[in-house]
Structure formats: C-alpha cells, structure tokens
Design a protein around this motif. Structure first.
Motif, short mmCIF file in Angstrom:
data_model
loop_
_atom_site.label_atom_id
_atom_site.label_comp_id
_atom_site.label_asym_id
_atom_site.label_seq_id
_atom_site.Cartn_x
_atom_site.Cartn_y
_atom_site.Cartn_z
N ARG A 11 18.06 50.02 0.49
CA ARG A 11 17.70 51.42 0.75
C ARG A 11 16.22 51.51 1.07
N ASP B 90 14.96 57.96 1.75
CA ASP B 90 15.83 58.83 0.95
C ASP B 90 17.10 59.22 1.69
N SER B 91 17.08 59.14 3.02
CA SER B 91 18.28 59.50 3.78
C SER B 91 19.30 58.35 3.83
N ASP B 92 18.91 57.16 3.42
CA ASP B 92 19.84 56.03 3.35
C ASP B 92 20.78 56.22 2.16
N PRO B 93 22.00 55.69 2.24
CA PRO B 93 22.94 55.84 1.12
C PRO B 93 22.39 55.21 -0.17
N ALA B 94 22.62 55.89 -1.28
CA ALA B 94 22.20 55.37 -2.58
C ALA B 94 23.22 54.37 -3.11
N ASP C 204 30.11 55.13 1.91
CA ASP C 204 28.76 55.29 1.37
C ASP C 204 28.70 56.55 0.51
N TRP D 11 25.63 59.40 -1.15
CA TRP D 11 24.24 59.86 -1.19
C TRP D 11 24.03 60.74 -2.41
N GLU D 12 22.84 60.66 -3.01
CA GLU D 12 22.50 61.50 -4.15
C GLU D 12 22.18 62.91 -3.67
N ARG D 13 22.74 63.90 -4.35
CA ARG D 13 22.52 65.30 -4.01
C ARG D 13 22.35 66.10 -5.29
N GLN E 49 28.11 59.53 9.88
CA GLN E 49 28.34 58.32 9.09
C GLN E 49 28.56 57.12 10.01
N HIS F 31 25.28 56.04 11.51
CA HIS F 31 24.45 55.37 10.51
C HIS F 31 24.92 53.93 10.30
#
Length: 126
Positions: free
Chosen positions: A39, A42-46, A58, A60-62, A113, A116
C-alpha cells in the motif's frame, strides 16, 4: 427499494486481518481479508480478499457518516456473474464482523476496481 442482507460472518485473524465465510448464490467459500503489504497511498486497498492463495478482491477502510462515526471496510469481490460490493462492519469490540450487501441496484461491473487491478498488474490498461 434497497434491502440489506448479511452475506458473511468474520472473526479477527492472528495476522491483523479477518477470516470467515461468504454465502451468496455464486460464492459459498471461506475467505480471508489480508492486510495489503504494498500500500503506497490512502486510495490503495487496505486489504486483499483471498480465497486460498488466490486474490479475489480488495477492501478499503472507510468511516460512516453517522453519529458517532463508525469504521468499516468497503469490500469489492470479483465474481464472474456479478461483482459483489459489500461492507464489513466490525462489532464494537472489534472481535467479529458482518459482511453486508445492499440489494436492489442493477448488477454492473466495477470499472474502477478493474482499472486499479490492471494498473497493479502492469498490463497498461486504463
């Protein structure tokens, strides 16, 4: 009309991720959400969604817009028939979580997705 359905139940894993099962019409498997090692922004998958050794999506944190705000993971899973877009909501203790899918929207490919993933694979598609 939008409906929500629990399609999975998860528990915290020893590796700071999540492990559990997803049950839909097309997927009935054990999966893991593994923290992403590469990573950069921040836009990359967590997290990577893994089925065995195969990456199938993938996460992502939200944070929700409710009061008080609630942390969750936006999960996108590649499915040959219809990509799955869901949210993983941990319980207040952070020990277990439910994967919730919203129904009522037409099934459509997750273009963002796919784009990406194409960049990550280096095949030049955009």
């Amino acid at each position: 009309m939008m409906r929500r359905r629990i399609i999975g139940r998860f528990k915290r894993s020893k590796q700071d991720g999540w492990e559990g099962e997803i049950h839909t019409l097309t997927i009935q498997r054990k999966v893991r959400l593994v923290p992403s090692d590469n990573r950069v922004t921040d836009s990359d998958p967590a997290f990577r969604v893994m089925m065995g050794w195969q990456a199938i999506g993938d996460a992502w944190e939200r944070q929700s817009r409710t009061e008080p705000p609630r942390d969750y993971l936006r999960v996108l899973i590649d499915d040959p028939l219809c990509p799955i877009s869901a949210a993983l909501f941990p319980d207040p203790e952070g020990i277990s979580a439910q994967l919730v899918m919203t129904f009522g929207e037409p099934c459509r490919p997750q273009r963002k997705q796919r784009d990406h993933q194409a960049r990550n694979l280096g095949d030049g598609r955009r």
